[in-house]
Motif scaffolding. Sequence first.
Motif, PDB file in Angstrom:
ATOM      1  N   ALA A  85      -0.786 -28.217 -54.436  1.00 49.47           N
ATOM      2  CA  ALA A  85      -1.687 -29.136 -53.750  1.00 49.47           C
ATOM      3  C   ALA A  85      -1.683 -30.467 -54.489  1.00 49.47           C
ATOM      4  O   ALA A  85      -1.985 -30.518 -55.680  1.00 49.47           O
ATOM      5  N   ASP A  86      -1.320 -31.543 -53.783  1.00 51.45           N
ATOM      6  CA  ASP A  86      -1.323 -32.895 -54.347  1.00 51.45           C
ATOM      7  C   ASP A  86      -2.585 -33.614 -53.878  1.00 51.45           C
ATOM      8  O   ASP A  86      -2.817 -33.762 -52.666  1.00 51.45           O
ATOM      9  N   PHE A  87      -3.399 -34.084 -54.843  1.00 56.37           N
ATOM     10  CA  PHE A  87      -4.661 -34.762 -54.542  1.00 56.37           C
ATOM     11  C   PHE A  87      -4.491 -36.264 -54.705  1.00 56.37           C
ATOM     12  O   PHE A  87      -3.958 -36.734 -55.719  1.00 56.37           O
ATOM     13  N   THR A  88      -4.957 -37.005 -53.706  1.00 58.75           N
ATOM     14  CA  THR A  88      -5.011 -38.466 -53.767  1.00 58.75           C
ATOM     15  C   THR A  88      -6.444 -38.876 -53.440  1.00 58.75           C
ATOM     16  O   THR A  88      -6.932 -38.619 -52.329  1.00 58.75           O
ATOM     17  N   SER A  89      -7.126 -39.479 -54.409  1.00 65.34           N
ATOM     18  CA  SER A  89      -8.544 -39.767 -54.228  1.00 65.34           C
ATOM     19  C   SER A  89      -8.872 -41.176 -54.704  1.00 65.34           C
ATOM     20  O   SER A  89      -8.332 -41.657 -55.705  1.00 65.34           O
ATOM     21  N   ASN A  90      -9.741 -41.856 -53.958  1.00 67.84           N
ATOM     22  CA  ASN A  90     -10.258 -43.173 -54.341  1.00 67.84           C
ATOM     23  C   ASN A  90     -11.650 -43.325 -53.738  1.00 67.84           C
ATOM     24  O   ASN A  90     -12.241 -42.353 -53.257  1.00 67.84           O
ATOM     25  N   ASP A  91     -12.162 -44.532 -53.758  1.00 64.23           N
ATOM     26  CA  ASP A  91     -13.522 -44.776 -53.257  1.00 64.23           C
ATOM     27  C   ASP A  91     -13.656 -44.541 -51.762  1.00 64.23           C
ATOM     28  O   ASP A  91     -14.772 -44.344 -51.260  1.00 64.23           O
ATOM     29  N   SER A  92     -12.543 -44.589 -51.026  1.00 68.36           N
ATOM     30  CA  SER A  92     -12.605 -44.445 -49.569  1.00 68.36           C
ATOM     31  C   SER A  92     -12.346 -43.028 -49.091  1.00 68.36           C
ATOM     32  O   SER A  92     -12.342 -42.777 -47.889  1.00 68.36           O
ATOM     33  N   GLY A  93     -12.128 -42.105 -50.009  1.00 62.36           N
ATOM     34  CA  GLY A  93     -11.950 -40.724 -49.588  1.00 62.36           C
ATOM     35  C   GLY A  93     -10.932 -39.967 -50.424  1.00 62.36           C
ATOM     36  O   GLY A  93     -10.347 -40.503 -51.374  1.00 62.36           O
ATOM     37  N   THR A  94     -10.719 -38.715 -50.050  1.00 62.66           N
ATOM     38  CA  THR A  94      -9.797 -37.826 -50.749  1.00 62.66           C
ATOM     39  C   THR A  94      -8.829 -37.222 -49.750  1.00 62.66           C
ATOM     40  O   THR A  94      -9.231 -36.837 -48.644  1.00 62.66           O
ATOM     41  N   ARG A  95      -7.564 -37.159 -50.161  1.00 60.67           N
ATOM     42  CA  ARG A  95      -6.518 -36.565 -49.321  1.00 60.67           C
ATOM     43  C   ARG A  95      -5.812 -35.461 -50.115  1.00 60.67           C
ATOM     44  O   ARG A  95      -5.395 -35.687 -51.244  1.00 60.67           O
TER      45      ARG A  95
END
Length: 335
Positions: free
Chosen positions: A319-329
């Motif tokens: 599982a690759d997580f991409t997260s910032n202030d606008s959300g998480t993918r």
Amino acid sequence: MKQTKSLFRHFLKGHFLFIFLPPIILIFLSAFIESPINGEELNALNLFYVVLLLFGFIIVAFVVISWIFFLRLRKRLTRLQEAMSFSANHNSFPRPISVQSDRMDEIDQLGNSFNWMIQQLEDSRKREHEEELLRHRLIANLSHDLRTPLTILRGHVTRLNKESMSLEGQNSLTEMNHTITRVGDLMDDLLSYTLLTSGKHPFRPTSTDIGRLVRASVAAWYPVFEEKEILIEVDLPTEATFYWEADPKWMTRVLDNLFQNILRHAAEGKYVNIVVDVEKEQITVADRGPGMDNSSYERGAGIGLSTSNYMLKKMKLKADFTSNDSGTRVAIGRS
């Protein structure tokens, strides 16, 4: 470790005798003994041939003895090397090798040290296994025993809700009830992770239709998201699909954990996007929450995430997580 014999000292002693002893004997015989050959005295030519023959014998003997010595040495070292490489080929500890205690030269001492190391590793693994079982048993017992006081606390909170009190008191009781629920969820996650890592949840991989599995999971969670007024956007192919060699129950558990995290940490974003990409063989779940790096009251110790990562690793997925202030993918695919 006390050294009783030296292999290389024995080798050098034998070669020294073969190189220097015959010439010394020849010189001694030439000086003190007159030896006739075919009835004539040993002349200079015959002496030359004798010396040449002697040195030829010395060279041949030196080569033969060296070859035998290094052949035996190579055989013993090869046996030791095969024992050491056993663990790499069979994913287990190597087996002890036989050592001649009466000889105990450098190679035998090396083998004896190797056997001692194996024994220490086996003892260490046994202690680690016992400690792991004790830890799992302790966590399981604590998770079970703590449910009783939580149930009692919830009963008192429910009783107090029936009493007349100020608005601040009602808010405090609501917060207490919410905290009790959260602690119960964390205990469930901890118990599940403990049972999973101890092998109590069997892993049964099979060829799994991922499109169908994700569709069933989304259908089960759709009323929950709808109740929380969360907008759901899905892109699930109706005909095309792909298959993974995975455990369907484990994959469903991973998706449940992702959807549960959205409710806990990203419900304020009021959005969730679920995509199944057949060409890339990938599952994508995205939200518009505050992101993983921002503080959250309901942020736990990451036990649910650890459980999901453990399951995915066993199924050769990641599982690759991409997260910032606008959300998480989160993108789930083959490792």
